[in-house]
Design an enzyme around this catalytic site. Structure first.
Site, PDB file in Angstrom:
ATOM      1  CG  HIS A 108      -2.028  -1.041   1.089  1.00  0.00           C
ATOM      2  ND1 HIS A 108      -2.706  -1.553   2.173  1.00  0.00           N
ATOM      3  CD2 HIS A 108      -2.535  -1.665  -0.007  1.00  0.00           C
ATOM      4  CE1 HIS A 108      -3.594  -2.434   1.753  1.00  0.00           C
ATOM      5  NE2 HIS A 108      -3.508  -2.532   0.436  1.00  0.00           N
ATOM      6  CG  HIS A 163      -3.676  -4.947   5.555  1.00  0.00           C
ATOM      7  ND1 HIS A 163      -4.825  -4.228   5.765  1.00  0.00           N
ATOM      8  CD2 HIS A 163      -2.791  -4.086   4.989  1.00  0.00           C
ATOM      9  CE1 HIS A 163      -4.648  -2.979   5.330  1.00  0.00           C
ATOM     10  NE2 HIS A 163      -3.419  -2.875   4.861  1.00  0.00           N
ATOM     11  CG  HIS A 225      -1.996   3.254  10.042  1.00  0.00           C
ATOM     12  ND1 HIS A 225      -2.289   4.334   9.232  1.00  0.00           N
ATOM     13  CD2 HIS A 225      -1.756   2.209   9.213  1.00  0.00           C
ATOM     14  CE1 HIS A 225      -2.232   3.949   7.956  1.00  0.00           C
ATOM     15  NE2 HIS A 225      -1.909   2.671   7.919  1.00  0.00           N
TER      16      HIS A 225
HETATM   17 ZN   LIG Z   1      -2.255  -1.129   4.304  1.00  0.00          ZN
END
Ligand SMILES: [Zn+2]
Length: 325
Positions: A108, A163, A225
């Site tokens: 990502h 994920h 995150h």
């Molecule tokens: Zn991700």
């Protein structure tokens, strides 16, 4: 965001991961963060020091973390997940350090968009990613349980699909550095939560969560995150009698009010309150059933199939959860 699995979601996800549109979209997030926080980022930069190891979470975009991992004896440095190279290069310039490598947890853009800029700034830089994820701008692909060493920094790439199909979590051996082991978990495991299951069945994610939950309890977890507040709010809602979740939530609120990081957490602590690591717990089953039209207490024994069903249910509720903060 459209529901995961829906046609609209699949199109959006394809565009985000496979085309320049994703890069552009991520760039907008970076620009938004710069406008909101200037150069400071969403979190105050503060290193955590150990005997021969220093780890610095660097705020990137709106809520991402990159990490600078430094063997302070040989001054060898590795960077984890460069979602945007600007803040990383600024920090490394200030320290007068050239990184030995970049480790990328998954493809990502918010974890990999800065790989190209890092290679441009540091010619010959090694950029690692897991097999099967086509991480942009990598120079070396790692297999499951493959080790890479830089100075005294000894990392093991652990394949943690869920994920994304090729997601990797990196385990740093702490022994020779006078520190606990450190897991850089990307979007696999967060404080109080786990990543959205985009690319595999829930059972695969469950098994990946089992792998990391079996690590030493004092292993420090450095996620991709700053999601602690939202995650713990959900944990408290779905496991209302869990006092550990409530205490951690209050602690996280105080940290975030002062723009301090909530990293690291530990595997031992996560096992106490992270609902996604507690799919075998009766309290989770009972509370899910109370809040559902289905009787989920039927999902016993807690074998893998039943736990995967519970994980799926938890993930769906989290995706639709209305936060009060
Ligand atoms: Zn991700």
């Amino acid at each position: 965001m459209p529901k995961a699995g829906s046609c609209l979601f699949k199109i959006g996800y394809f565009l985000y991961t496979r085309t320049r549109f994703g890069r552009y979209y991520h760039g907008k997030d970076v620009a938004k963060a710069r406008e909101k926080y200037n150069e400071d980022g969403h979190t105050i930069i503060e290193p955590t020091m150990f005997d021969k190891l220093e780890i610095t979470p660097i705020p990137v975009a709106l809520d991402n973390y990159a990490y600078i991992v430094m063997d302070t004896e040989s001054n060898t440095c590795v960077v984890i997940d460069v979602g945007d190279e600007e803040a990383i290069i600024r920090f490394l310039d200030r320290m007068n350090v050239t990184p030995a490598a970049v480790l990328t947890t998954h493809k990502h853009w918010d974890h990999s968009a800065g790989n190209a800029g890092m290679r441009q700034r540091y010619p010959g830089l090694r950029v690692y990613g897991g097999f099967g994820d086509c991480v942009p701008d990598v120079t070396h692909t790692l297999q499951d349980i493959e080790q890479v060493k830089f100075g005294m920094l000894n990392f093991t790439a652990i394949h943690t699909p869920g994920h994304t199909v090729g997601h990797v979590s990196y385990l740093l051996d702490g022994v020779s550095l006078g520190a606990p082991d450190c897991l850089f978990s990307g979007d696999h495991l967060f404080l109080g939560g786990c990543g959205r299951i985009f690319e595999t069945p829930a059972l695969k994610m469950l098994k990946s969560l089992d792998v990391v939950s079996r690590l030493k309890k004092d292993t420090l977890v450095w996620p991709g995150h700053e999601y602690a507040l939202n995650n713990l709010e959900f944990a408290c809602a779905v496991d209302p009698d869990n006092t550990e979740a409530q205490e951690k939530y209050e602690w996280a609120k105080q940290k975030r009010e002062r723009r301090l990081t909530t990293c690291p957490t530990t595997i031992g602590d996560e096992l106490k309150y992270n609902p996604f690591l507690r799919t075998d717990q009766e309290s989770i089953l009972k509370s899910l059933s109370l809040q559902s039209s289905d009787d989920l207490t039927m999902l016993v024994p807690p074998d893998d199939d039943n736990r995967a069903r519970i994980l799926e249910e938890l993930r769906e509720r989290k995706d639709n959860f209305k936060y009060i903060q």
